[in-house]
Design a protein around this motif. Structure first.
Motif, PDB file in Angstrom:
ATOM      1  N   ASN A 194       0.862  -1.101  -0.002  1.00  0.00           N
ATOM      2  CA  ASN A 194       0.001   0.011  -0.050  1.00  0.00           C
ATOM      3  C   ASN A 194       0.802   1.113   0.152  1.00  0.00           C
ATOM      4  O   ASN A 194       1.400   1.575   1.156  1.00  0.00           O
ATOM      5  N   HIS A 195       1.143   1.986  -1.039  1.00  0.00           N
ATOM      6  CA  HIS A 195       2.118   2.823  -1.360  1.00  0.00           C
ATOM      7  C   HIS A 195       1.440   4.115  -0.745  1.00  0.00           C
ATOM      8  O   HIS A 195       2.281   4.865  -0.392  1.00  0.00           O
ATOM      9  N   GLU A 196       0.388   4.285  -0.362  1.00  0.00           N
ATOM     10  CA  GLU A 196      -0.029   5.549   0.243  1.00  0.00           C
ATOM     11  C   GLU A 196       0.198   5.356   1.788  1.00  0.00           C
ATOM     12  O   GLU A 196       0.331   6.385   2.453  1.00  0.00           O
ATOM     13  N   GLU A 197       0.649   4.371   2.364  1.00  0.00           N
ATOM     14  CA  GLU A 197       1.155   4.331   3.798  1.00  0.00           C
ATOM     15  C   GLU A 197       2.560   4.239   3.726  1.00  0.00           C
ATOM     16  O   GLU A 197       2.895   4.093   5.116  1.00  0.00           O
ATOM     17  N   VAL A 198       3.388   4.001   2.882  1.00  0.00           N
ATOM     18  CA  VAL A 198       4.698   4.021   2.934  1.00  0.00           C
ATOM     19  C   VAL A 198       5.446   5.406   2.679  1.00  0.00           C
ATOM     20  O   VAL A 198       5.222   5.834   1.560  1.00  0.00           O
ATOM     21  N   ALA A 199       6.348   5.845   3.411  1.00  0.00           N
ATOM     22  CA  ALA A 199       6.870   7.010   2.945  1.00  0.00           C
ATOM     23  C   ALA A 199       8.128   6.773   2.181  1.00  0.00           C
ATOM     24  O   ALA A 199       8.911   5.957   2.544  1.00  0.00           O
ATOM     25  N   MET A 200       7.833   7.476   0.816  1.00  0.00           N
ATOM     26  CA  MET A 200       9.036   7.255   0.035  1.00  0.00           C
ATOM     27  C   MET A 200       9.466   8.409  -0.699  1.00  0.00           C
ATOM     28  O   MET A 200       8.552   9.339  -0.650  1.00  0.00           O
ATOM     29  N   VAL A 201      10.597   8.609  -1.178  1.00  0.00           N
ATOM     30  CA  VAL A 201      11.057   9.833  -1.743  1.00  0.00           C
ATOM     31  C   VAL A 201      11.496   9.521  -2.967  1.00  0.00           C
ATOM     32  O   VAL A 201      12.530   8.335  -3.128  1.00  0.00           O
ATOM     33  N   GLY A 202      11.679  10.353  -4.085  1.00  0.00           N
ATOM     34  CA  GLY A 202      12.401  10.230  -5.279  1.00  0.00           C
ATOM     35  C   GLY A 202      13.551  10.860  -5.484  1.00  0.00           C
ATOM     36  O   GLY A 202      13.780  11.915  -4.715  1.00  0.00           O
ATOM     37  N   LEU A 203      14.310  10.568  -6.458  1.00  0.00           N
ATOM     38  CA  LEU A 203      15.622  11.247  -6.603  1.00  0.00           C
ATOM     39  C   LEU A 203      15.493  12.702  -6.961  1.00  0.00           C
ATOM     40  O   LEU A 203      16.496  13.638  -6.458  1.00  0.00           O
ATOM     41  N   GLU A 204      14.511  13.031  -7.729  1.00  0.00           N
ATOM     42  CA  GLU A 204      14.090  14.480  -8.003  1.00  0.00           C
ATOM     43  C   GLU A 204      13.946  15.255  -7.069  1.00  0.00           C
ATOM     44  O   GLU A 204      14.499  16.512  -6.629  1.00  0.00           O
ATOM     45  N   ALA A 205      13.192  14.805  -5.738  1.00  0.00           N
ATOM     46  CA  ALA A 205      12.877  15.634  -4.823  1.00  0.00           C
ATOM     47  C   ALA A 205      13.971  15.672  -3.926  1.00  0.00           C
ATOM     48  O   ALA A 205      14.170  16.594  -3.299  1.00  0.00           O
ATOM     49  N   MET A 206      14.941  14.882  -3.649  1.00  0.00           N
ATOM     50  CA  MET A 206      16.157  14.559  -2.996  1.00  0.00           C
ATOM     51  C   MET A 206      17.009  15.814  -3.601  1.00  0.00           C
ATOM     52  O   MET A 206      17.754  16.752  -2.902  1.00  0.00           O
ATOM     53  N   GLU A 207      17.070  15.833  -4.988  1.00  0.00           N
ATOM     54  CA  GLU A 207      17.827  17.087  -5.593  1.00  0.00           C
ATOM     55  C   GLU A 207      17.350  18.244  -5.199  1.00  0.00           C
ATOM     56  O   GLU A 207      18.132  19.329  -5.036  1.00  0.00           O
ATOM     57  N   ARG A 208      16.052  18.607  -5.363  1.00  0.00           N
ATOM     58  CA  ARG A 208      15.256  19.758  -5.314  1.00  0.00           C
ATOM     59  C   ARG A 208      15.690  20.229  -3.768  1.00  0.00           C
ATOM     60  O   ARG A 208      15.733  21.359  -3.358  1.00  0.00           O
ATOM     61  N   ALA A 209      15.567  19.109  -2.720  1.00  0.00           N
ATOM     62  CA  ALA A 209      15.812  19.552  -1.268  1.00  0.00           C
ATOM     63  C   ALA A 209      17.443  20.019  -1.067  1.00  0.00           C
ATOM     64  O   ALA A 209      17.608  20.600   0.069  1.00  0.00           O
ATOM     65  N   ASN A 210      18.396  19.608  -1.845  1.00  0.00           N
ATOM     66  CA  ASN A 210      19.718  19.864  -1.527  1.00  0.00           C
ATOM     67  C   ASN A 210      20.070  21.091  -0.923  1.00  0.00           C
ATOM     68  O   ASN A 210      20.847  21.437   0.155  1.00  0.00           O
ATOM     69  N   SER A 211      19.666  22.337  -1.881  1.00  0.00           N
ATOM     70  CA  SER A 211      20.169  23.362  -1.517  1.00  0.00           C
ATOM     71  C   SER A 211      19.469  23.893  -0.358  1.00  0.00           C
ATOM     72  O   SER A 211      20.132  24.610   0.709  1.00  0.00           O
ATOM     73  N   THR A 212      18.457  23.566   0.352  1.00  0.00           N
ATOM     74  CA  THR A 212      17.763  23.748   1.548  1.00  0.00           C
ATOM     75  C   THR A 212      18.411  23.131   2.462  1.00  0.00           C
ATOM     76  O   THR A 212      18.722  23.716   3.791  1.00  0.00           O
TER      77      THR A 212
END
Length: 309
Positions: free
Chosen positions: A103-121
């Motif tokens: 059940n993917h709605e119950e599992v916390a997952m992040v993608g590479l793009e999100a990690m790249e966007r978060a990098n500067s913050t």
């Protein structure tokens, strides 16, 4: 999340097909069928490689007729929801060909793009805020001791922020490409999917992870609620601007106050990770400084866009 992943894969495949002039039909349904077939061939299945799959397809496809498919349809009962899969006995123990029952709605997952966007913050947070917690950024061991939780949390926030942006992104008018045609026809579906994700406790999977690690408290929960409120206000204000409607200054000021909720979450998490009591004076100071930074950033953007070129 799983529905979104499938839609993105299909969209990418359609774009790939068009780039190779591999568009067998002018009808969208036909092109989607071929795209799904390509995706099926690319999925891992035991020890089969692409060459073996191609040879199997070449050998057996001529043997598949309409009558064969009609007879097969009498043997195989499809559920109305194709996402519900029946569990199949696999004596070999190999599950590569079967969809994962998650059940993917119950599992916390992040993608590479999100990690790249978060990098500067994350870099800004380490450089500007670690010193308030007595953490020396020149000592890598100190940074990486806390970085996994902070990075995962910020990346998850950026991932949801990306969904919020997609709700407001409307396909470009006048583009008749196959990919854009698909995007326009499915835009409403995408928007509803993203809206549901953001409105139905979007942080729950992340909160579950933090709670299991003993890091969750009421103040962190409250900041996540601030994030949900901020995204709702952002959508409201953007729609008002798009339709040239009057906007509320109260909403604007509230949105500015809420915008840096992720920094407050990271600070509160760092207190938890270090086993320290929250310094309320510190948090109040940071909140005020973040508010001024947000106003400064908005003013700078306004100056840039208003400057004649």
């Amino acid at each position: 999340m799983e529905e979104l992943r499938k839609l993105e894969q299909l969209h990418t495949t359609l774009t790939f097909m068009q780039s190779h002039n591999f568009v067998p039909s002018s009808t969208l349904d036909s092109n989607r069928f071929i795209a799904n077939l390509i995706l099926l061939l690319l999925q891992p299945c035991g020890e089969l490689n692409l060459d073996m799959k191609f040879r199997l397809l070449s050998e057996y496809l001529p043997k598949i007729s309409v009558s064969f498919l009609e007879e097969a349809s009498q043997w195989i009962r499809f559920e109305t929801d194709e996402r519900d899969y029946q569990e199949v006995n696999d004596p070999s123990g190999k599950k590569d060909c079967l969809p994962l029952q998650i059940n993917h709605e119950e599992v916390a997952m992040v993608g590479l793009e999100a990690m790249e966007r978060a990098n500067s913050t994350l870099e800004d947070f380490c450089r500007s805020y670690f010193m308030f917690h007595g953490v020396d950024i020149d000592i890598p061991l100190m940074i990486f001791k806390y970085f996994p939780v902070l990075a995962f949390t910020e990346s998850y926030i950026y991932q949801l922020d990306g969904l919020n942006e997609k709700i407001l992104s409307i396909p470009t008018e006048g583009d008749t490409s196959l990919a854009k045609e698909f995007e326009k026809m499915n835009y409403q579906c995408w928007a509803e999917t993203f809206a549901n994700m953001l409105e139905k406790d979007p942080f729950r999977p992340l909160l579950n992870v933090l709670e299991l690690r003993g890091l969750l408290n009421d103040r962190i929960r409250e900041e996540f609620r601030s994030g949900e409120e901020y995204w709702a206000l952002e959508r409201k204000l953007c729609r008002a601007l798009t339709h040239k409607m009057e906007i509320s200054i109260k909403d604007v000021m509230r949105a500015i106050h809420l915008k840096s909720f992720d920094y407050r979450v990271l600070n509160l998490l760092l207190y938890q990770l270090r086993g320290q009591e929250v310094n309320d004076l510190h948090m109040e100071f940071l909140s005020d400084s973040e508010f001024l930074v947000e106003i400064s950033d908005d003013l700078m953007v306004s100056i840039i866009y208003s400057t004649p070129r």
